[in-house]
Design a protein around this motif. Structure first.
Motif, PDB file in Angstrom:
ATOM      1  N   ILE A  24       0.933  -1.346  -0.126  1.00 51.99           N
ATOM      2  CA  ILE A  24       0.014  -0.033   0.032  1.00 51.99           C
ATOM      3  C   ILE A  24       0.595   1.254  -0.218  1.00 51.99           C
ATOM      4  CG2 ILE A  24      -1.502   1.301   1.611  1.00 51.99           C
ATOM      5  CD1 ILE A  24      -2.988  -1.095   2.137  1.00 51.99           C
ATOM      6  N   CYS A  25       0.510   2.157  -0.792  1.00 55.13           N
ATOM      7  CA  CYS A  25       1.438   3.524  -0.933  1.00 55.13           C
ATOM      8  C   CYS A  25       0.413   4.762  -1.213  1.00 55.13           C
ATOM      9  CB  CYS A  25       2.550   3.227  -1.820  1.00 55.13           C
ATOM     10  SG  CYS A  25       1.738   2.737  -3.574  1.00 55.13           S
ATOM     11  N   ALA A  26       1.176   5.772  -1.222  1.00 53.58           N
ATOM     12  CA  ALA A  26       0.634   7.250  -1.386  1.00 53.58           C
ATOM     13  C   ALA A  26       0.105   7.291  -3.086  1.00 53.58           C
ATOM     14  CB  ALA A  26       1.179   7.991  -0.897  1.00 53.58           C
ATOM     15  N   PHE A  27      -0.452   7.998  -3.498  1.00 52.98           N
ATOM     16  CA  PHE A  27      -0.905   8.480  -4.753  1.00 52.98           C
ATOM     17  C   PHE A  27       0.198   9.119  -5.500  1.00 52.98           C
ATOM     18  CE2 PHE A  27      -5.002   6.747  -6.179  1.00 52.98           C
ATOM     19  CZ  PHE A  27      -5.618   6.150  -5.084  1.00 52.98           C
ATOM     20  N   ASP A  28       1.331   9.626  -4.697  1.00 50.15           N
ATOM     21  CA  ASP A  28       2.412  10.118  -5.521  1.00 50.15           C
ATOM     22  C   ASP A  28       3.478   9.243  -5.612  1.00 50.15           C
ATOM     23  OD1 ASP A  28       3.336   9.965  -2.967  1.00 50.15           O
ATOM     24  OD2 ASP A  28       3.662  11.985  -2.506  1.00 50.15           O
ATOM     25  N   ALA A  29       3.468   7.995  -5.407  1.00 48.42           N
ATOM     26  CA  ALA A  29       4.272   6.898  -5.561  1.00 48.42           C
ATOM     27  C   ALA A  29       4.785   6.761  -6.941  1.00 48.42           C
ATOM     28  CB  ALA A  29       3.987   5.610  -4.887  1.00 48.42           C
TER      29      ALA A  29
END
Lengths: 81, 147, 147, 81
Positions: free
Chosen positions: A59-64
């Motif tokens: 799971i990561c942020a949308f700016d990954a």
């Protein structure tokens, strides 16, 4: 090429379990979402607030950053257990 | 041990396995989650559990690794079922052994709280009013954030 | 259900009993305490558990009643063995069912913490250096006071 | 008459599991302890700091009232579970 997966209610609303996308360079998850939204109205649920994203099973942020060969998954908040 | 399977599990066997491997540990805590027969939409007949293969296993492994970093644990078992389950069936098993009871209690609860918020499983309930996807609960987020 | 007995108990059977009676509850937590094979005096071969008959049962009943006041619980089982037990044998079982996992976890831990400080049982360990009475642990008092 | 019981290490040190005591009036646990201490040196462990007392199966303070017919138990801190 990147592989994109959808799960749960999101999969049903998009009527799509997975798709492959031609891909070059290094963009972010936001860019990938943008590319799908441009395909038409049906992709709108992807832009909703509670959508989560995982790049290569994390799971990561949308700016990954997304790289060629990555597996991206979009899904609603999890409800297991 | 981490297992994701459609088949039911035998709680007694899982306990025996934990006990056989726990050497000098004096405490064993188990948690089992069952399919509830009622939700706010009505009487639940079945649920369907979808998961993200590959990520689900990895996620559970990471959660257990985090638990091992926080507490001194012996054996840790997590079993999560997928597919269609009837009301009252077993969904999930967490078993933890430790030298100390507080560590065993906390680690088992931590694993469940993290699983509920991070592990990629989704539940669809079928009631007498038809099927619907289960919404994430705010209380699970609160439980997650307490650690 | 509260039981004080010299005989061993079958964890799998106790779990089945809890599950059969827990109706709409979605969470079952069990705790088992085992005889540790080592203490600071050396290797433990056996322990002898003495209790105060009459008061021990009453004390466990009061602890369970307190737990029921604090949390919404379904079934509650406490089994405590007495007499001579060997290393690795089961000493105590606490099983709790509830609609909510946090209630089940907290109630089971509460019962153990209270049992450790209030229930009239005393342990004598026999090691390779002879027998000795077990001292009360400060950590048990701390665990008791957190509730 | 009151019944007095001893448990655990205290029972071993006193070399006594139980005894009956003639009793009249309403005194406190402290008075009962005092009466036993007057019987001789062997009862000294009863006055130690960590000794607990239960009157009729309920742990209480040493200033608790004892009545005829009561069951009093003295014991060290409990170590079950």
């Amino acid at each position: 090429m990147i592989k994109i997966l959808f799960f749960g209610q999101l999969k049903e609303r998009l009527e799509c379990a997975d798709l492959n996308l031609e891909y070059a360079g290094e963009h972010t998850v936001v860019d990938v979402v943008q590319q799908l939204l441009e395909r038409g109205e049906v992709w709108r649920p992807l832009a909703e607030n509670d959508v989560l994203v995982a790049v290569n099973h994390t799971i990561c942020a949308f700016d990954a950053t997304v790289r060629d060969g990555d597996e991206i998954a979009f899904f609603p908040p999890v409800t297991g257990g | 041990m981490i297992v994701i399977q459609p088949e039911d599990f035998d709680h007694g066997e899982q306990y025996k396995r934990l006990r056989a491997r726990c050497d000098s540990d004096g405490a064993i805590v188990t948690f089992t989650g069952l399919v509830r027969d009622f939700c706010h939409h009505g009487r639940v007949s079945t649920i369907t559990l979808e998961h993200y293969p590959g990520m689900a296993e990895k996620s559970l492994m990471q959660i257990c690794a985090q638990a091992r970093k926080r507490w001194e644990l012996g054996e840790v078992t997590v079993i999560h079922r997928v597919g269609e389950l009837s009301a009252h069936e077993q969904i999930v098993f967490v078993g933890v052994t430790s030298k100390h009871r507080q560590a065993a209690f906390e680690a088992a609860e931590f694993i469940m709280d993290y699983l509920k918020t991070l592990a990629p499983f989704w539940k669809k309930e079928t009631t007498n009013h038809g099927p619907h996807w289960v919404d994430a609960k705010a209380s699970d987020q609160v439980a997650f954030e307490k650690w």
